[in-house]
Design a protein around this motif. Structure first.
Motif, PDB file in Angstrom:
ATOM      1  N   ARG A 274       0.843  -1.192   0.000  1.00 45.99           N
ATOM      2  CA  ARG A 274       0.000   0.000   0.000  1.00 45.99           C
ATOM      3  C   ARG A 274       0.880   1.245   0.000  1.00 45.99           C
ATOM      4  O   ARG A 274       1.878   1.301   0.714  1.00 45.99           O
ATOM      5  N   LEU A 275       0.487   2.230  -0.787  1.00 46.53           N
ATOM      6  CA  LEU A 275       1.129   3.541  -0.779  1.00 46.53           C
ATOM      7  C   LEU A 275       0.083   4.554  -0.351  1.00 46.53           C
ATOM      8  O   LEU A 275      -1.018   4.589  -0.898  1.00 46.53           O
ATOM      9  N   SER A 276       0.427   5.378   0.631  1.00 49.25           N
ATOM     10  CA  SER A 276      -0.522   6.354   1.138  1.00 49.25           C
ATOM     11  C   SER A 276       0.210   7.652   1.425  1.00 49.25           C
ATOM     12  O   SER A 276       1.317   7.648   1.965  1.00 49.25           O
ATOM     13  N   GLY A 277      -0.394   8.750   1.027  1.00 51.21           N
ATOM     14  CA  GLY A 277       0.221  10.039   1.292  1.00 51.21           C
ATOM     15  C   GLY A 277      -0.714  11.157   0.901  1.00 51.21           C
ATOM     16  O   GLY A 277      -1.629  10.972   0.092  1.00 51.21           O
ATOM     17  N   ARG A 278      -0.502  12.338   1.486  1.00 50.63           N
ATOM     18  CA  ARG A 278      -1.314  13.492   1.117  1.00 50.63           C
ATOM     19  C   ARG A 278      -1.069  13.850  -0.331  1.00 50.63           C
ATOM     20  O   ARG A 278      -1.989  14.171  -1.072  1.00 50.63           O
ATOM     21  N   VAL A 279       0.183  13.772  -0.774  1.00 46.57           N
ATOM     22  CA  VAL A 279       0.552  13.988  -2.175  1.00 46.57           C
ATOM     23  C   VAL A 279       1.486  12.854  -2.571  1.00 46.57           C
ATOM     24  O   VAL A 279       2.490  12.610  -1.900  1.00 46.57           O
ATOM     25  N   VAL A 280       1.158  12.140  -3.641  1.00 42.87           N
ATOM     26  CA  VAL A 280       2.006  11.072  -4.163  1.00 42.87           C
ATOM     27  C   VAL A 280       2.355  11.418  -5.598  1.00 42.87           C
ATOM     28  O   VAL A 280       1.460  11.598  -6.429  1.00 42.87           O
ATOM     29  N   SER A 281       3.635  11.577  -5.896  1.00 40.84           N
ATOM     30  CA  SER A 281       4.091  11.918  -7.239  1.00 40.84           C
ATOM     31  C   SER A 281       4.950  10.785  -7.776  1.00 40.84           C
ATOM     32  O   SER A 281       5.828  10.277  -7.073  1.00 40.84           O
TER      33      SER A 281
END
Length: 197
Positions: free
Chosen positions: A101-108
């Motif tokens: 899983r990848l989680s973040g407010r901003v994912v670039s």
């Protein structure tokens, strides 16, 4: 573990067991007694109670947990603690997990070539904006359900298919400055009321 104990000018390197966590502080017990220590930046795995750790006792009185030697529960989830701004640089990186899983407010994600492959791709977004110079899709089957679908093409829209079927539950409207409808063999227009002109 006794072999780990080394003395360098009043400082000692030894092992202990984490008894408790109090915020950023760790209470570690060992042959030296119970000391209050901090996790060193190089100790990426967050120590948990009952974990065996490597401890540095400095001559100025500070105590640092350098590494987790053994987890109390090998099956328990672990947490990696990194600096607030971290950059990972390597020639080649591979991530493998049964569940990733990848989680973040901003994912670039930036890449010269980005390849996504999987048996099933699920997307759920409140809004999607796609900006690209050239978009090519190749799918065996594509289906979707939309509350509303709006598409605007500034120049030429060209679609080629073996067969095309359009269905509208209530109304279907085609407006154009010029319309050209051609068929090589047969054209069927069927309706209860047909108005031309």
């Amino acid at each position: 573990m006794e072999a780990l104990a080394q003395v360098y000018g009043g400082s000692s390197l030894t092992s202990g067991v984490v008894q408790a966590r109090e915020g950023d502080a760790l209470l570690v017990a060992g042959p030296f007694g119970l000391v209050r220590a901090r996790r060193a930046d190089g100790c990426l795995l967050q120590p948990e109670p009952r974990d065996a750790v490597l401890l540095a006792l400095l001559d100025d009185g500070d105590a640092w947990v350098l590494s987790v030697l053994r987890r109390a529960d090998a099956c328990a989830s672990g947490e990696l603690r990194l600096p607030a701004r971290t950059r990972l640089h390597t020639g080649e990186l591979s991530l493998s997990a049964d569940d990733l899983r990848l989680s973040g407010r901003v994912v670039s994600v930036r890449a010269g070539l980005l390849t996504l492959g999987g048996r099933l791709l699920l997307q759920g977004f409140a809004a999607v904006r796609t900006l690209c110079r050239d978009l090519k899709e190749r799918a065996l089957r594509r289906s979707g359900r939309y509350a509303a679908l709006e598409e605007e093409v500034e120049d030429l829209a060209h679609r080629a298919a073996g067969r095309v079927r359009s269905e509208a539950r209530t109304s279907y409207r085609l407006r154009a400055e010029r319309a050209d409808i051609r068929a090589a063999e047969q054209v069927d227009i069927d309706g209860r009321h047909i108005k031309v002109g």
